[in-house]
Motif scaffolding. Structure first.
Motif, PDB file in Angstrom:
ATOM      1  N   SER A   2     -16.336 -18.714 -24.904  1.00 32.68           N
ATOM      2  CA  SER A   2     -17.709 -18.669 -25.397  1.00 32.68           C
ATOM      3  C   SER A   2     -17.765 -18.829 -26.917  1.00 32.68           C
ATOM      4  O   SER A   2     -16.804 -18.547 -27.623  1.00 32.68           O
ATOM      5  CB  SER A   2     -18.353 -17.336 -24.998  1.00 32.68           C
ATOM      6  OG  SER A   2     -17.629 -16.255 -25.565  1.00 32.68           O
ATOM      7  N   ILE A   3     -18.954 -19.277 -27.377  1.00 32.39           N
ATOM      8  CA  ILE A   3     -19.194 -19.401 -28.812  1.00 32.39           C
ATOM      9  C   ILE A   3     -19.319 -17.997 -29.405  1.00 32.39           C
ATOM     10  O   ILE A   3     -20.018 -17.141 -28.853  1.00 32.39           O
ATOM     11  CB  ILE A   3     -20.490 -20.196 -29.067  1.00 32.39           C
ATOM     12  CG1 ILE A   3     -20.386 -21.599 -28.455  1.00 32.39           C
ATOM     13  CG2 ILE A   3     -20.782 -20.288 -30.558  1.00 32.39           C
ATOM     14  CD1 ILE A   3     -19.347 -22.471 -29.081  1.00 32.39           C
ATOM     15  N   VAL A 495     -15.737 -21.281 -33.776  1.00 28.91           N
ATOM     16  CA  VAL A 495     -16.588 -22.251 -33.078  1.00 28.91           C
ATOM     17  C   VAL A 495     -15.777 -23.486 -32.711  1.00 28.91           C
ATOM     18  O   VAL A 495     -15.880 -24.017 -31.593  1.00 28.91           O
ATOM     19  CB  VAL A 495     -17.801 -22.632 -33.950  1.00 28.91           C
ATOM     20  CG1 VAL A 495     -18.579 -23.792 -33.316  1.00 28.91           C
ATOM     21  CG2 VAL A 495     -18.712 -21.435 -34.167  1.00 28.91           C
ATOM     22  N   PHE A 496     -14.943 -23.950 -33.656  1.00 29.13           N
ATOM     23  CA  PHE A 496     -14.138 -25.155 -33.430  1.00 29.13           C
ATOM     24  C   PHE A 496     -13.156 -24.941 -32.275  1.00 29.13           C
ATOM     25  O   PHE A 496     -13.005 -25.801 -31.397  1.00 29.13           O
ATOM     26  CB  PHE A 496     -13.380 -25.514 -34.711  1.00 29.13           C
ATOM     27  CG  PHE A 496     -12.618 -26.809 -34.632  1.00 29.13           C
ATOM     28  CD1 PHE A 496     -13.260 -28.021 -34.791  1.00 29.13           C
ATOM     29  CD2 PHE A 496     -11.245 -26.806 -34.382  1.00 29.13           C
ATOM     30  CE1 PHE A 496     -12.558 -29.213 -34.709  1.00 29.13           C
ATOM     31  CE2 PHE A 496     -10.544 -27.989 -34.298  1.00 29.13           C
ATOM     32  CZ  PHE A 496     -11.200 -29.195 -34.468  1.00 29.13           C
ATOM     33  N   LEU A 499     -15.114 -24.851 -28.964  1.00 24.00           N
ATOM     34  CA  LEU A 499     -15.552 -26.180 -28.525  1.00 24.00           C
ATOM     35  C   LEU A 499     -14.393 -27.030 -28.019  1.00 24.00           C
ATOM     36  O   LEU A 499     -14.581 -27.917 -27.179  1.00 24.00           O
ATOM     37  CB  LEU A 499     -16.264 -26.902 -29.675  1.00 24.00           C
ATOM     38  CG  LEU A 499     -17.617 -26.327 -30.109  1.00 24.00           C
ATOM     39  CD1 LEU A 499     -18.147 -27.052 -31.332  1.00 24.00           C
ATOM     40  CD2 LEU A 499     -18.627 -26.404 -28.967  1.00 24.00           C
ATOM     41  N   SER A 500     -13.198 -26.758 -28.545  1.00 27.34           N
ATOM     42  CA  SER A 500     -12.019 -27.535 -28.123  1.00 27.34           C
ATOM     43  C   SER A 500     -11.195 -26.774 -27.082  1.00 27.34           C
ATOM     44  O   SER A 500     -10.009 -27.070 -26.888  1.00 27.34           O
ATOM     45  CB  SER A 500     -11.156 -27.872 -29.343  1.00 27.34           C
ATOM     46  OG  SER A 500     -10.785 -26.706 -30.049  1.00 27.34           O
ATOM     47  N   TYR A 501     -11.829 -25.798 -26.436  1.00 27.28           N
ATOM     48  CA  TYR A 501     -11.125 -24.975 -25.440  1.00 27.28           C
ATOM     49  C   TYR A 501     -10.590 -25.868 -24.307  1.00 27.28           C
ATOM     50  O   TYR A 501     -11.278 -26.742 -23.791  1.00 27.28           O
ATOM     51  CB  TYR A 501     -12.073 -23.920 -24.866  1.00 27.28           C
ATOM     52  CG  TYR A 501     -11.433 -23.032 -23.824  1.00 27.28           C
ATOM     53  CD1 TYR A 501     -10.506 -22.061 -24.193  1.00 27.28           C
ATOM     54  CD2 TYR A 501     -11.753 -23.171 -22.474  1.00 27.28           C
ATOM     55  CE1 TYR A 501      -9.913 -21.243 -23.241  1.00 27.28           C
ATOM     56  CE2 TYR A 501     -11.168 -22.359 -21.513  1.00 27.28           C
ATOM     57  CZ  TYR A 501     -10.239 -21.395 -21.910  1.00 27.28           C
ATOM     58  OH  TYR A 501      -9.643 -20.583 -20.966  1.00 27.28           O
TER      59      TYR A 501
END
Length: 609
Positions: A2-3, A495-496, A499-501
């Motif tokens: 999650s963010i 966040v980065f 998002l790249s999880y």
């Protein structure tokens, strides 16, 4: 994954200021110096009016000024001065002479050698003086051999950018990334610590620029396609039937909408010269000496009812206009020329050097300013002035420090101080590479040596410095410090990673490099690098990996300034001198960015992960 939740208010404010800074850095109507100072001021006001505490300790707003005394800025300024000394003393003159001769023998081999030399020199000195050295040579070759310069200039400019990323001192971007990484206790890089991946990628880039890039470029017309004069001196003879008999100079200038520029009035049988004062009254037989374009001279002839003469003969097919001893030249506005940021009138340029400005080229094409307003246009680095004057006057201009003159003849400086300047650079590099002295100290010592040996004086050293570079570095360091202190960098890193999880560490590293590559072609590469470095360290920390490859991903990504002319100042120099269009940089630069991104991503994964 999650963010993460939003960070504290100060971190949010700093992130908003960062976005605003990137917007300001991109605006063309606001000087970069002003934007940088605005960013520093806003940051200081934020922490002064709304105090911020880190582990109970007050964060001092004045600490944001430390960038002006940062070792990275000291090193950048010192190396800029040393680079100026290398060029002005003629230390690179033998290279220029050899290249000029080799181009006449084998153009293909010469292009390869030019790319290698341009990249190699840029690894140790700022690439601007390297481009300043090579531009006249390549353009003069194209003029003399009647060949197109388009396949040569842009690949050469990009090769210097590629070479600049191979050492810690190759670009100011490298120095900033390395210094911030050291200050944050992440990793300390030596001069050649990342030479292996950078050198392998450089070989790939040079082969592309040599074999493929020239074929992608269409023929472009440079701003000086020939060296024939454009302005002519002539005489307007006032006849009995002329409409301007008994009129004042002010009245006839008004008739031409202010376009007529009278150098002098010749009167009487002995043609004595009379100063053309506004209230001077014209009489039959007067000859007005003027200097202008042929079509405008013919227009003046019609409007005034005069007869146009060239010397003693009426202008006709048998006696055309003649510009004896006049030659054209291009003056490229570079840092240190003393006229960047000024108008020609403010610099008293035309009167000082006794030349005429024919045209002003910006962004690869002539500006629609009209001749009257060229003198009132504020000049930018990369602008090209097309000037005309006597050969002797052009030679005097070429001898002036800080002027990049292109006129179809090689003329490189050479002085007895050249070996001293070259030896100084070598000593600076070796003392740093061998660990004898830190680069910030060895470079300052180098500047002192150049001053003591009179390779440079203080005026020349000052002209080598750029207010723009100083302020953008200081502003970038202030932004980076504020992002780290408030936790803004940590938030972006979270966040980065979110998002790249699902991506492997190598994929996250590659995505980070691509993000920086896109950012550096839109905003300042220094700002992109300084913002990206703390984010890279935070990403590595969250992945429990060594920060070194992620820092290098930022360093390499921020150096991929190939796709737009605004991405780097030498791109603008090359664009204007070669007559390129914006699309030419995208046509050649985007494939090069993708090629370097894939190559460097593979190398960083292979060597470090």
């Amino acid at each position: 994954m999650s963010i993460p939740d939003l960070p504290n208010n100060h971190a949010l404010a700093v992130l908003l200021i960062t976005v605003f800074a990137l917007y300001l850095f991109r605006r063309e109507d606001t000087p970069l110096e002003t934007s940088s100072l605005a960013v520093i001021t806003i940051l200081c006001l934020l922490f002064a009016l709304f105090p911020f505490y880190v582990d109970g300790n007050h964060f001092e707003p004045s600490s944001l000024f430390f960038g002006f005394g940062h070792e990275a800025l000291v090193t950048v300024c010192s190396l800029m001065i040393i680079g100026h000394g290398i060029v002005s003393t003629g230390a690179l003159e033998p290279i220029g002479r050899y290249l000029a001769k080799l181009w006449k023998i084998s153009p293909s081999l010469s292009l390869l050698l030019t790319l290698i030399l341009g990249g190699g020199l840029s690894a140790f000195i700022n690439n601007t003086p390297v481009v300043v050295l090579l531009l006249p040579i390549l353009i003069n070759v194209s003029l003399r051999t009647q060949t197109d310069s388009s396949p040569m200039l842009l690949p050469m400019g990009l090769a210097t950018l590629v070479g600049g990323m191979t050492t810690t001192i190759g670009t100011s971007t490298n120095l900033l990334v390395v210094s911030i990484a050291k200050n944050m206790g992440a990793v300390e890089f030596g001069l050649f610590d990342f030479i292996q991946p950078a050198l392998i990628a450089s070989v790939v880039a040079v082969l592309y620029l040599w074999l493929i890039a020239p074929k992608l470029l269409p023929n472009r017309t440079p701003s000086m396609p020939d060296t024939s004069p454009r302005l002519f001196s002539a005489y307007l003879n006032i006849n009995e039937e002329s409409d301007v008999n008994d009129k004042t100079i002010a009245e006839i200038i008004k008739l031409t909408d202010g376009q007529l520029k009278i150098e002098c009035i010749q009167r009487g049988p002995d043609y004595r010269n009379i100063i053309p004062l506004p209230d001077t009254v014209l009489v039959t037989g007067d000859r007005l000496k003027v200097h202008d374009y042929p079509d405008r001279l013919k227009e003046f002839e019609t409007v005034l009812g005069a007869t146009l003469f060239s010397g003693l003969h009426k202008v006709d097919e048998e006696h055309p206009l003649n510009a004896d001893k006049q030659t054209l030249a291009e003056i490229v506005i570079i840092a240190g020329s003393g006229i960047e940021g000024k108008t020609l009138q403010q610099a008293n340029f035309i009167r000082k050097y006794a030349i005429s400005v024919v045209a002003l080229h910006r962004a690869g094409k002539a500006m629609e300013t009209g001749r009257n307003s060229i003198g009132n246009t504020r000049l930018k680095i990369g602008d090209v002035l097309l000037v005309q004057g006597e050969t002797e006057q052009i030679d005097l201009l070429k001898a002036k420090q800080g002027m990049l003159i292109i006129d179809g003849a090689e003329s490189l400086p050479q002085t007895s101080k050249a070996p001293v300047a070259l030896g100084t650079l070598l000593a600076v590099v070796l003392s740093s590479a061998l660990g004898i002295l830190p680069i910030e100290i060895s470079s300052v010592c180098g500047v002192l040596i150049l001053l003591l040996t009179k390779c440079l004086n203080w005026e020349e050293a000052a002209s080598a410095l750029s207010t723009q570079v100083i302020l953008i570095v200081a502003a970038s360091l202030a932004l980076g410090s504020a992002m780290m202190t408030t936790g803004g960098a940590e938030y972006i890193a979270q966040v980065f990673v979110a998002l790249s999880y699902g991506l492997p560490p190598g994929g996250i590293l590659s995505a980070l490099m691509l993000l920086l590559a896109i950012l550096t072609n839109i905003v300042s590469n220094n700002a992109a690098a300084v913002i990206g470095t703390p984010i890279a360290i935070s990403v590595a920390s969250q992945l429990n990996l060594s920060p070194e490859p992620f820092i290098l991903a930022v360093l390499f990504g921020a150096n991929l300034s190939y796709a737009t002319p605004m991405a780097y100042k030498t791109n603008l120099l090359v664009m204007n001198a070669g007559g390129y269009q914006f699309s030419d940089f995208m046509r050649v630069g985007i494939p090069l960015i993708l090629l370097m991104w894939v190559t460097l991503s593979f190398l960083l994964n292979w060597l470090y992960l």
